[in-house]
Write an enzyme that holds these catalytic residues in place. Sequence first.
Site, short mmCIF file in Angstrom:
data_model
loop_
_atom_site.label_atom_id
_atom_site.label_comp_id
_atom_site.label_asym_id
_atom_site.label_seq_id
_atom_site.Cartn_x
_atom_site.Cartn_y
_atom_site.Cartn_z
N SER A 7 41.40 34.92 42.58
CA SER A 7 39.92 34.95 42.61
C SER A 7 39.35 33.47 42.60
CB SER A 7 39.18 35.61 41.54
OG SER A 7 39.68 35.33 40.28
N HIS B 288 39.60 41.48 45.07
CA HIS B 288 39.23 40.47 46.00
C HIS B 288 39.65 40.55 47.27
CE1 HIS B 288 36.50 38.27 43.36
NE2 HIS B 288 37.38 38.41 42.27
N LYS C 258 32.83 44.70 44.42
CA LYS C 258 32.84 43.73 45.08
C LYS C 258 32.61 44.16 46.56
CE LYS C 258 35.87 41.01 42.07
NZ LYS C 258 35.62 41.99 40.72
#
Length: 399
Positions: free
Chosen positions: A186, A214, A245
């Site tokens: 990340s 991610h 996310k």
Amino acid sequence: MYTEFQKHLEAELQAIREAGLYKNERVIVTPQSSGIKVAAGEGEKEVINFCANNYLGLADNAELIEAAKERMDSRGYGMASVRFICGTQDTHKQLEKAISDFFGTEDTILYAACFDANGGLFEPLLTDEDAIISDALNHASIIDGVRLCKAVRYRYKNGDVADLEEQLKKAQAQRFRIIATDGVFSMDGNVCPLDKIYELAKKYNALVMVDESHSAGVVGKTGHGVTELYNLRGKIEIITGTLGKAFGGSVGGFTTGRKEIIDMLRQRSRPYLFSNSIPPMIAAAGLKTLELLTRDNTLQDRLHENTKYFISRMQAAGFDIKPTQSAICAVMLYDARLSQEFAAALQEEGIYVTGFYYPVVPQGQARIRVQVSAAHTREQLDKGVNAFIKVGKQLGVLK
């Protein structure tokens, strides 16, 4: 006692401030989007948001909001229970099935967050007879999950398959072995070399665990993550991830993989057994997200185009950018105070970013992490780059 402890905390906090490491929270007064308003003194300021995990721009998507509203009307606000008591609704089972279908896995278990998924993963599966081989830059949630487990710990350099092989050789002394890695790291934006990790796992008889937080929705031609990128769909034993996310930007996490592993987590994973179920509206929005992502590749294609454009312009301007295969662009500044001054100056230019510094990243590795979204327009991307160039020259980062 608290008087003494209070003085201790005040001194510690002052030291954090003096080191330039104090984190201030800015207040957003609109829905999360590529363009937002933040509280500024007596009023509000419009800014372009370049630091959300809102990779596909779904945080304010009308279809997700409507799905959440409908499910709140039909299934209520909250579950007021853990799953095995009376906290399982049809929506939870439907979402688990949809996640399994998305990743090509056998079964899925939902958590309140991916931090819980990773924190509750290793201890139910492994004992002190076993081993975990973990990438050095893995997320804090994986690190904490490993700490909660009695398995023997090995660590390999970030993405370094030669070092991983050396650790796997040592771990042959243990009964079972799990290689644990982020899909996308990340802070840097690099993708793990999952193809090589998978081959080493076969060679040294190990399982593989990948955190797709991610990378799901982002990496791979159709956004199905690192297993798609490396043509390993359905071959990885354990995948963890988040709804927070690309998958709508809300809350909720999951572990998906081999059915026996998931079944054991349902029996023994403490964050699952002792935390309330995610609300029905969150599960419904997650279902709608997966429906949108399998309908067509419009959002994924736009994200990939935006990311390529932004990074190429930033590199051409002369910024020091970490190599990336994701929607994360790490603009390296190396100094904690500079990263905060840079972020503050950018906000004055209408660009919302955050400086990252120790302990979030190693000492001397401060940066601004830009996260590109499918929701960004070309005009917003250009404004972002131009503001970076202006501030970069003002602060001596660019000549």
